[in-house]
Design an enzyme around this catalytic site. Structure first.
Site, short mmCIF file in Angstrom:
data_model
loop_
_atom_site.label_atom_id
_atom_site.label_comp_id
_atom_site.label_asym_id
_atom_site.label_seq_id
_atom_site.Cartn_x
_atom_site.Cartn_y
_atom_site.Cartn_z
N ASN A 88 31.16 47.19 43.91
CA ASN A 88 32.01 46.48 42.93
C ASN A 88 33.25 47.27 42.54
O ASN A 88 34.27 46.66 42.20
CB ASN A 88 31.15 46.18 41.69
CG ASN A 88 31.98 45.76 40.52
OD1 ASN A 88 32.48 44.64 40.46
ND2 ASN A 88 32.17 46.68 39.57
N TYR A 154 47.08 44.49 47.30
CA TYR A 154 45.75 44.18 46.74
C TYR A 154 45.07 43.11 47.60
O TYR A 154 43.89 43.26 47.96
CB TYR A 154 45.87 43.71 45.28
CG TYR A 154 44.53 43.30 44.71
CD1 TYR A 154 43.56 44.27 44.45
CD2 TYR A 154 44.22 41.96 44.47
CE1 TYR A 154 42.30 43.90 43.95
CE2 TYR A 154 42.98 41.59 43.97
CZ TYR A 154 42.02 42.56 43.71
OH TYR A 154 40.78 42.20 43.24
N LYS A 158 41.49 43.26 49.79
CA LYS A 158 40.36 42.33 49.64
C LYS A 158 40.12 41.54 50.94
O LYS A 158 38.99 41.16 51.22
CB LYS A 158 40.59 41.41 48.44
CG LYS A 158 40.42 42.16 47.10
CD LYS A 158 38.98 42.66 46.91
CE LYS A 158 38.76 43.48 45.67
NZ LYS A 158 37.37 43.93 45.47
N VAL A 187 38.80 36.63 36.57
CA VAL A 187 37.77 37.05 35.61
C VAL A 187 38.43 37.93 34.56
O VAL A 187 39.13 38.89 34.91
CB VAL A 187 36.66 37.89 36.30
CG1 VAL A 187 35.46 38.08 35.36
CG2 VAL A 187 36.22 37.31 37.62
N THR A 189 38.50 40.87 32.48
CA THR A 189 37.85 42.18 32.36
C THR A 189 38.97 43.18 32.06
O THR A 189 40.04 42.78 31.60
CB THR A 189 37.18 42.55 33.71
OG1 THR A 189 38.22 42.58 34.70
CG2 THR A 189 36.11 41.56 34.13
N GLU A 190 38.75 44.44 32.41
CA GLU A 190 39.85 45.41 32.27
C GLU A 190 40.83 45.32 33.46
O GLU A 190 41.80 46.07 33.53
CB GLU A 190 39.28 46.84 32.18
CG GLU A 190 38.49 47.08 30.90
CD GLU A 190 37.99 48.51 30.77
OE1 GLU A 190 38.39 49.39 31.57
OE2 GLU A 190 37.17 48.76 29.87
P1 NDP Z 1 37.34 46.48 35.66
O1 NDP Z 1 38.65 47.20 35.65
O2 NDP Z 1 36.79 46.01 34.37
O3 NDP Z 1 36.23 47.36 36.41
C1 NDP Z 1 36.54 48.13 37.55
C2 NDP Z 1 35.47 49.17 37.75
O4 NDP Z 1 35.78 49.91 38.94
C3 NDP Z 1 35.39 50.15 36.60
O5 NDP Z 1 34.04 50.39 36.28
C4 NDP Z 1 36.03 51.41 37.16
O6 NDP Z 1 35.41 52.57 36.61
C5 NDP Z 1 35.67 51.29 38.66
N1 NDP Z 1 36.58 52.10 39.46
C6 NDP Z 1 37.90 51.89 39.67
N2 NDP Z 1 38.42 52.89 40.40
C7 NDP Z 1 37.39 53.75 40.67
C8 NDP Z 1 37.30 54.99 41.34
N3 NDP Z 1 38.36 55.57 41.94
N4 NDP Z 1 36.09 55.61 41.39
C9 NDP Z 1 35.01 55.06 40.80
N5 NDP Z 1 35.04 53.90 40.14
C10 NDP Z 1 36.22 53.25 40.05
O7 NDP Z 1 37.57 45.24 36.65
P2 NDP Z 1 36.58 44.12 37.23
O8 NDP Z 1 35.25 44.22 36.65
O9 NDP Z 1 37.32 42.86 37.14
O10 NDP Z 1 36.57 44.54 38.78
C11 NDP Z 1 35.39 44.74 39.52
C12 NDP Z 1 35.63 44.26 40.95
O11 NDP Z 1 35.86 42.86 40.93
C13 NDP Z 1 36.84 44.89 41.64
O12 NDP Z 1 36.48 45.18 42.97
C14 NDP Z 1 37.88 43.77 41.61
O13 NDP Z 1 38.78 43.88 42.66
C15 NDP Z 1 36.98 42.56 41.75
N6 NDP Z 1 37.55 41.30 41.31
C16 NDP Z 1 38.03 41.15 40.04
C17 NDP Z 1 38.56 39.93 39.65
C18 NDP Z 1 39.17 39.72 38.31
O14 NDP Z 1 39.93 38.76 38.13
N7 NDP Z 1 38.85 40.55 37.31
C19 NDP Z 1 38.58 38.78 40.57
C20 NDP Z 1 38.05 39.05 41.87
C21 NDP Z 1 37.54 40.26 42.21
P3 NDP Z 1 36.20 53.88 36.10
O15 NDP Z 1 37.54 53.45 35.62
O16 NDP Z 1 35.31 54.43 35.05
O17 NDP Z 1 36.27 54.76 37.31
C1 8X3 Z 2 41.37 39.44 41.37
C2 8X3 Z 2 41.79 38.03 41.26
O1 8X3 Z 2 43.72 36.42 41.60
O2 8X3 Z 2 44.21 38.49 40.42
O3 8X3 Z 2 40.83 39.73 42.61
O4 8X3 Z 2 43.84 38.51 42.78
S1 8X3 Z 2 43.46 37.87 41.55
#
Ligand code: NDP
Ligand code: 8X3
Length: 254
Positions: A88, A154, A158, A187, A189-190
């Site tokens: 993730n 990005y 993906k 989604v 989130t952060e």
């Molecule tokens: P968040 O930013 O909330 O979470 C991202 C997580 O990834 C954090 O726990 C962060 O932990 C970890 N992370 C980032 N870089 C590193 C690193 N170098 N080493 C270890 N851990 C890392 O975002 P989301 O929960 O939204 O994202 C989770 C996944 O979902 C990602 O792969 C994202 O691409 C994908 N996604 C998100 C979408 C969205 O709209 N939010 C849509 C589609 C996919 P820490 O900073 O503590 O290292």
């Molecule tokens: C995160 C969703 O639409 O910002 O993967 O690329 S989007």
């Protein structure tokens, strides 16, 4: 019945945190990873309050191969038997045209989303191959199926996750290991705060006037994917908020 073990990367916030919590509530002992140890400790506390499952924190940077290897090598025999790996951890950095992109941003995305996923998967799959069982779930994105303006690098990372999900499924099939892809749309989130480098105002505008997905929505899907019986594999799920028809078509009037 003894608990299964799930390793969730990027469990210090968002989708990873919600997934760790739901899996713990469903009798998985969870290994939670990320760089921010303090956030992982908060997640550990929350899980302990809401479930009886055990939690192990591994704090490391997934984009560093040596750190990934050390982290997995540090696991005790008890924790090494990983049944489920949720890939993730990931991020978007910046939102600009390809020609205006910052090379350091590109490298952070490529190193985390592609190389990090590969480093940890290779290491954990060694354990799964030896045990002849396991399930790897890669968190892809709508950005791995379509591209959108300014999404360039990005989206490319993906799309790479999408290809790796298919490739890993083929290569790991003879070893009894399932590989699935869960691909969310927008989604909250952060994610956007990270993409806009801490600019919370800009980040909140992404979700203004609409109902996005929440991390828990994706965590529920992940739980469904990992709880299918042994003869069933979910290859790929694309989960969108109702207001988002595609990468570029979002309706803010509902
Ligand atoms: P968040 O930013 O909330 O979470 C991202 C997580 O990834 C954090 O726990 C962060 O932990 C970890 N992370 C980032 N870089 C590193 C690193 N170098 N080493 C270890 N851990 C890392 O975002 P989301 O929960 O939204 O994202 C989770 C996944 O979902 C990602 O792969 C994202 O691409 C994908 N996604 C998100 C979408 C969205 O709209 N939010 C849509 C589609 C996919 P820490 O900073 O503590 O290292
Ligand atoms: C995160 C969703 O639409 O910002 O993967 O690329 S989007």
């Amino acid at each position: 019945m003894t608990n299964k073990i799930a390793l969730i990367t990027g469990a210090s916030s968002g989708i990873g945190e919600a997934t760790a919590l739901i899996l713990a509530k469903n009798n998985y002992n969870v290994i939670i990873t990320g760089r921010r140890e303090s956030k992982l400790k908060e997640v550990e506390k929350k899980i302990s309050l809401e479930s009886d499952s055990q939690v192990l924190i591994l704090s490391f940077d997934i984009s560093n191969q040596v750190s990934c290897e050390k982290a997995i090598d540090s696991l005790s025999e008890k924790w090494k038997n990983i049944d489920v790996l949720i890939n993730n951890a990931g991020l978007a950095v910046g939102l600009s045209t390809f020609q205006d992109g910052i090379v350091d941003d590109w490298e952070r995305m490529i190193d985390t989303n592609i190389k990090g996923l590969l480093y940890i998967s290779r290491k954990v799959s060694e354990i799964m191959i030896a045990r002849k069982t396991g399930h790897i779930v890669n968190i892809g994105s709508i950005a791995g199926k379509e591209v959108y303006p300014n999404g360039n690098i990005y989206c490319a990372t993906k799309h790479a996750v999408e290809a790796l999900t298919k490739a890993m499924r083929i290569d790991l099939l003879p070893h009894g290991i399932k590989v699935s892809g869960v691909c969310p749309g927008m989604v909250e989130t952060e994610f956007s705060v990270v993409r806009f480098k801490g600019d919370e105002e800009k980040a909140s505008k992404v979700y203004q006037g609409l109902t996005p997905l929440y991390a828990e929505d994706i965590a529920e899907v992940i739980l469904f994917v990992v709880s299918r019986p042994p003869h069933v594999n979910i290859n790929d799920i694309l989960v969108m908020p109702t207001i988002q028809a595609s990468s570029t078509v979002v309706f803010r009037g509902l």
